[in-house]
Design a protein around this motif. Sequence first.
Motif, PDB file in Angstrom:
ATOM      1  N   THR A   1       0.818  -1.153  -0.082  1.00  0.00           N
ATOM      2  CA  THR A   1      -0.006   0.032   0.053  1.00  0.00           C
ATOM      3  C   THR A   1       0.796   1.271   0.040  1.00  0.00           C
ATOM      4  O   THR A   1       0.687   2.278  -0.654  1.00  0.00           O
ATOM      5  CB  THR A   1      -0.828  -0.113   1.416  1.00  0.00           C
ATOM      6  OG1 THR A   1      -1.863  -1.016   1.067  1.00  0.00           O
ATOM      7  CG2 THR A   1      -1.780   1.265   1.238  1.00  0.00           C
TER       8      THR A   1
ATOM      9  N   GLU B   1     -14.692  -4.674  -2.521  1.00  0.00           N
ATOM     10  CA  GLU B   1     -13.601  -5.544  -2.582  1.00  0.00           C
ATOM     11  C   GLU B   1     -13.425  -6.978  -1.755  1.00  0.00           C
ATOM     12  O   GLU B   1     -12.882  -7.752  -2.256  1.00  0.00           O
ATOM     13  CB  GLU B   1     -12.395  -4.672  -2.055  1.00  0.00           C
ATOM     14  CG  GLU B   1     -12.022  -3.622  -2.668  1.00  0.00           C
ATOM     15  CD  GLU B   1     -12.681  -2.377  -2.283  1.00  0.00           C
ATOM     16  OE1 GLU B   1     -12.274  -1.310  -2.962  1.00  0.00           O
ATOM     17  OE2 GLU B   1     -13.684  -2.330  -1.621  1.00  0.00           O
TER      18      GLU B   1
ATOM     19  N   ARG C   1      -7.692   2.572  -1.589  1.00  0.00           N
ATOM     20  CA  ARG C   1      -8.958   3.364  -1.608  1.00  0.00           C
ATOM     21  C   ARG C   1      -9.531   4.149  -0.819  1.00  0.00           C
ATOM     22  O   ARG C   1      -9.695   5.352  -0.509  1.00  0.00           O
ATOM     23  CB  ARG C   1     -10.191   2.645  -2.126  1.00  0.00           C
ATOM     24  CG  ARG C   1     -11.217   3.264  -2.393  1.00  0.00           C
ATOM     25  CD  ARG C   1     -12.537   2.188  -3.028  1.00  0.00           C
ATOM     26  NE  ARG C   1     -12.865   1.271  -2.377  1.00  0.00           N
ATOM     27  CZ  ARG C   1     -13.999   1.494  -1.238  1.00  0.00           C
ATOM     28  NH1 ARG C   1     -14.597   2.561  -1.137  1.00  0.00           N
ATOM     29  NH2 ARG C   1     -14.397   0.366  -0.733  1.00  0.00           N
TER      30      ARG C   1
ATOM     31  N   ASP D   1      -6.113  -3.369  -2.186  1.00  0.00           N
ATOM     32  CA  ASP D   1      -6.761  -2.338  -3.094  1.00  0.00           C
ATOM     33  C   ASP D   1      -7.987  -1.358  -2.180  1.00  0.00           C
ATOM     34  O   ASP D   1      -8.210  -0.206  -2.353  1.00  0.00           O
ATOM     35  CB  ASP D   1      -7.591  -2.990  -4.209  1.00  0.00           C
ATOM     36  CG  ASP D   1      -7.072  -3.565  -5.272  1.00  0.00           C
ATOM     37  OD1 ASP D   1      -5.714  -3.081  -5.441  1.00  0.00           O
ATOM     38  OD2 ASP D   1      -7.555  -4.322  -6.039  1.00  0.00           O
ATOM     39  N   TRP D   2      -8.465  -2.176  -1.288  1.00  0.00           N
ATOM     40  CA  TRP D   2      -9.474  -1.502  -0.367  1.00  0.00           C
ATOM     41  C   TRP D   2      -8.653  -0.590   0.760  1.00  0.00           C
ATOM     42  O   TRP D   2      -9.159   0.459   0.614  1.00  0.00           O
ATOM     43  CB  TRP D   2      -9.845  -2.600   0.776  1.00  0.00           C
ATOM     44  CG  TRP D   2     -11.089  -1.987   1.534  1.00  0.00           C
ATOM     45  CD1 TRP D   2     -12.285  -1.533   1.296  1.00  0.00           C
ATOM     46  CD2 TRP D   2     -10.775  -1.661   3.089  1.00  0.00           C
ATOM     47  NE1 TRP D   2     -12.637  -1.043   2.469  1.00  0.00           N
ATOM     48  CE2 TRP D   2     -11.858  -1.155   3.621  1.00  0.00           C
ATOM     49  CE3 TRP D   2      -9.537  -1.712   3.795  1.00  0.00           C
ATOM     50  CZ2 TRP D   2     -11.988  -0.802   5.046  1.00  0.00           C
ATOM     51  CZ3 TRP D   2      -9.683  -1.235   5.181  1.00  0.00           C
ATOM     52  CH2 TRP D   2     -10.789  -0.897   5.665  1.00  0.00           C
TER      53      TRP D   2
ATOM     54  N   ARG E   1       2.147   1.752  -3.402  1.00  0.00           N
ATOM     55  CA  ARG E   1       1.382   2.295  -4.396  1.00  0.00           C
ATOM     56  C   ARG E   1       0.926   3.697  -4.245  1.00  0.00           C
ATOM     57  O   ARG E   1       0.661   4.581  -5.058  1.00  0.00           O
ATOM     58  CB  ARG E   1       0.017   1.434  -4.489  1.00  0.00           C
ATOM     59  CG  ARG E   1       0.318  -0.102  -5.015  1.00  0.00           C
ATOM     60  CD  ARG E   1      -1.194  -0.777  -4.832  1.00  0.00           C
ATOM     61  NE  ARG E   1      -2.151  -0.419  -5.377  1.00  0.00           N
ATOM     62  CZ  ARG E   1      -3.437  -0.857  -5.389  1.00  0.00           C
ATOM     63  NH1 ARG E   1      -3.351  -1.989  -4.794  1.00  0.00           N
ATOM     64  NH2 ARG E   1      -4.256  -0.481  -6.002  1.00  0.00           N
TER      65      ARG E   1
ATOM     66  N   ARG F   1      -7.054  -7.646  -3.666  1.00  0.00           N
ATOM     67  CA  ARG F   1      -8.299  -6.937  -3.458  1.00  0.00           C
ATOM     68  C   ARG F   1      -8.360  -6.031  -1.754  1.00  0.00           C
ATOM     69  O   ARG F   1      -8.846  -4.942  -1.908  1.00  0.00           O
ATOM     70  CB  ARG F   1      -9.611  -7.521  -3.800  1.00  0.00           C
ATOM     71  CG  ARG F   1      -9.734  -7.602  -5.194  1.00  0.00           C
ATOM     72  CD  ARG F   1      -9.850  -6.642  -6.048  1.00  0.00           C
ATOM     73  NE  ARG F   1     -11.110  -5.824  -6.091  1.00  0.00           N
ATOM     74  CZ  ARG F   1     -11.467  -4.856  -6.272  1.00  0.00           C
ATOM     75  NH1 ARG F   1     -10.391  -3.805  -6.289  1.00  0.00           N
ATOM     76  NH2 ARG F   1     -12.428  -4.005  -6.203  1.00  0.00           N
TER      77      ARG F   1
END
Length: 289
Positions: free
Chosen positions: A28, A130, A272, A268-269, A31, A265
Amino acid sequence: MKPGIMVIGHGSREPDWVARVDRTVDATRERLNEPASLAGLGLTEPVPVVAAYLELVEGRLIQDGVNALEALGVTDIVAVPLFVSSGSTHVDEIGWALGAYETPRRETDLERIAVRARLSYGRPIGGDPEIADALLDKLAGVERADASEAEGGGGAGDPGIADALLLIGHGSDEPWFHEAWRAELESLVSELMSRGGYGDAETAMLRPDEVAARVGLLRARRPGARVIAVPVFLSEGYFTSEAIPRRLAGLDCVYAEGALLPHARIGDWIVRRASEGLADIKRAAGDSR
């Protein structure tokens, strides 16, 4: 203004449990600090991202995480609770300890955490999309394995009857928290049925005999259907490897073993939620000028 992210997990004495969370938070951090991500948020400097734990991980508790960010000059902290459900009593007590609200819903042994920075406290995963994606991938793996077994003469259940799902979460005995767990699991199971084509579904929590009772309901409603039991837990550990298998013993279910991490995922959560929190901080800073 200098923002930072603190991802908060429960913690465990099992090093592998902590390592899975740490690897996800490390990814994370990378990213969020990609040039395109920073530019999209209107930021020019890297954003510090730390993992902190409620308990059991010495030197890396929530106060340690706050201290580490503030030592880097962070003025605004986005706290992301990495928990499955808002029905977790821990989500509630952590928010209180961080000063997100004045009164917890239940008594807690936590003490208030010293925070000089401005802090925003997010929501846990709940019914966010997700988690459904991650569980559907897990179920697809079960179906691939069973297809191979069937080619070899194995398999279970009537192939003409759609499978039934049993989602199993930790849950709580306390009324408000229990209802939050139930509502989020039911929302999730509806999504899985819609997208996965399953014939029926139930949810269960780790109360005595609840798993067996829900399996019984599914078998009464869908005679001949295969029941796939799916744990909804963040990281592999005692509950997924021991507690749930014990409750499923003798019930003739297919167990979709494993936890949500390290599925991409979940990362990804976090990205986000962290990005949304950073955007809120930017907007608030702009409005105050």
